[in-house]
Design an enzyme around this catalytic site. Sequence first.
Site, short mmCIF file in Angstrom:
data_model
loop_
_atom_site.label_atom_id
_atom_site.label_comp_id
_atom_site.label_asym_id
_atom_site.label_seq_id
_atom_site.Cartn_x
_atom_site.Cartn_y
_atom_site.Cartn_z
N GLU A 184 -10.93 9.74 -2.46
CA GLU A 184 -12.94 9.42 -1.80
C GLU A 184 -13.47 10.78 -1.41
OE1 GLU A 184 -12.93 6.33 1.77
OE2 GLU A 184 -13.65 5.47 0.60
N ASP B 274 -3.78 1.82 -2.91
CA ASP B 274 -5.19 1.40 -2.35
C ASP B 274 -4.77 1.95 -1.01
OD1 ASP B 274 -7.50 -0.85 -1.46
OD2 ASP B 274 -8.36 0.94 -1.96
O1 LIG Z 1 -13.21 -1.58 -1.28
C1 LIG Z 1 -11.84 -2.21 -0.73
C2 LIG Z 1 -12.43 -4.06 -0.60
O2 LIG Z 1 -13.51 -3.68 -0.48
P1 LIG Z 1 -14.40 -5.51 0.03
O3 LIG Z 1 -14.14 -5.61 0.96
O4 LIG Z 1 -15.60 -5.72 -0.50
O5 LIG Z 1 -13.13 -6.38 -0.54
N1 LIG Z 1 -10.77 -1.68 -0.86
O6 LIG Z 1 -10.23 -0.88 -1.33
CA LIG Z 2 -11.87 6.69 3.39
NA NA Z 3 -8.21 2.47 -4.03
ZN LIG Z 4 -11.05 0.29 -0.12
#
Ligand SMILES: O=C(COP(=O)(O)O)NO
Ligand SMILES: [Ca+2]
Ligand code: NA
Ligand SMILES: [Zn+2]
Length: 311
Positions: free
Chosen positions: A140, A88
């Site tokens: 993104e 992530d």
């Molecule tokens: O986007 C998120 C998590 O979002 P939250 O803080 O809303 O869980 N992780 O990449």
């Molecule tokens: Ca970003």
């Molecule tokens: Na992600």
């Molecule tokens: Zn995020």
Amino acid sequence: PYVNTKDILEKANKEYYAVAAFNINNLEFLQAIVEGGIEKKSPLIIETSEGAMKYAGMGDPLRGASLFVKMVREFADSLDIPIALHLDHGKNFKYIISAIKAGYSSVMIDASDKPLEENIKTTKDIVRIAHAAGVSVEAELGKLAGIEDNVASSESVLVNPDEAKYFVEETQVDFLAPAIGTSHGAFKFKGEAKLDFDRLKKVKELTKMPLVLHGASSVVQEMVEIAENYGADFGGSKGVPSDILKETVRLGINKVNTDTDLRMAFVAGLREFLHNNPKEFDPRKYMDTAKAYVKKVVSDRLELLGSANKA
Ligand SMILES: O=C(COP(=O)(O)O)NO
Ligand SMILES: [Ca+2]
Ligand code: NA
Ligand SMILES: [Zn+2]
């Protein structure tokens, strides 16, 4: 089985449901998420931030990445539900390459804070490497408000749908996170919760690809109340209401990033247990309620997003 994130998301894209991507930093959250997935017979996307890789690896991101791959594969290889592991908010080349090297299913290259052409160039570089290794890629467009990836980005820049079409054609990413008004953390909206459904609809029409919603936690009231009962202060917290989340799925969101809701559920259970069991010091016991609450939030979310019984 351990699968590629793209396989999970292509199916969700075709059938118009969404799969939650749950963030982890340790074993206990992974256990609770997997239990929820088993109960709901749902595919699961497990995701870790670069910070989680560093945390698990005690400073060494490659060691952290490899630990997470081994943990997730151990569960995935022994279960009937499809499970993928995703990096992530990848921003640091070394971390992204470590995740690919360790065997992650997919990686996010987050260059959304860069001008479009730079975002495209950086993303293309990662796509070339990741695809060569059979790893799928998320990018993104636009910026979330609030605290994004440890950097306070005050204004949220919403996605430009025409730019999105150009971006995916140029980069060949596998799934895209269009910014439509959410933000990370527990304080998403000052006033009424509102997302830009129109932009989301346009991005889906123009790209037809799996789409990702970041900052998608709802801030579950039940957990806020339990946590505050036992000393937490979550005043002013507000997430994405369930009906709004469901609407984003109807409009084409297929991966729903969820971190804050699990964190709040865990700490609610921990606070409750420790307050009521002053004599306990067995970690398998004092984290039990915490894990049970995470599992509850996970199960409810899988149901809400429509991925239950899709394994
Ligand atoms: O986007 C998120 C998590 O979002 P939250 O803080 O809303 O869980 N992780 O990449
Ligand atoms: Ca970003
Ligand atoms: Na992600
Ligand atoms: Zn995020």
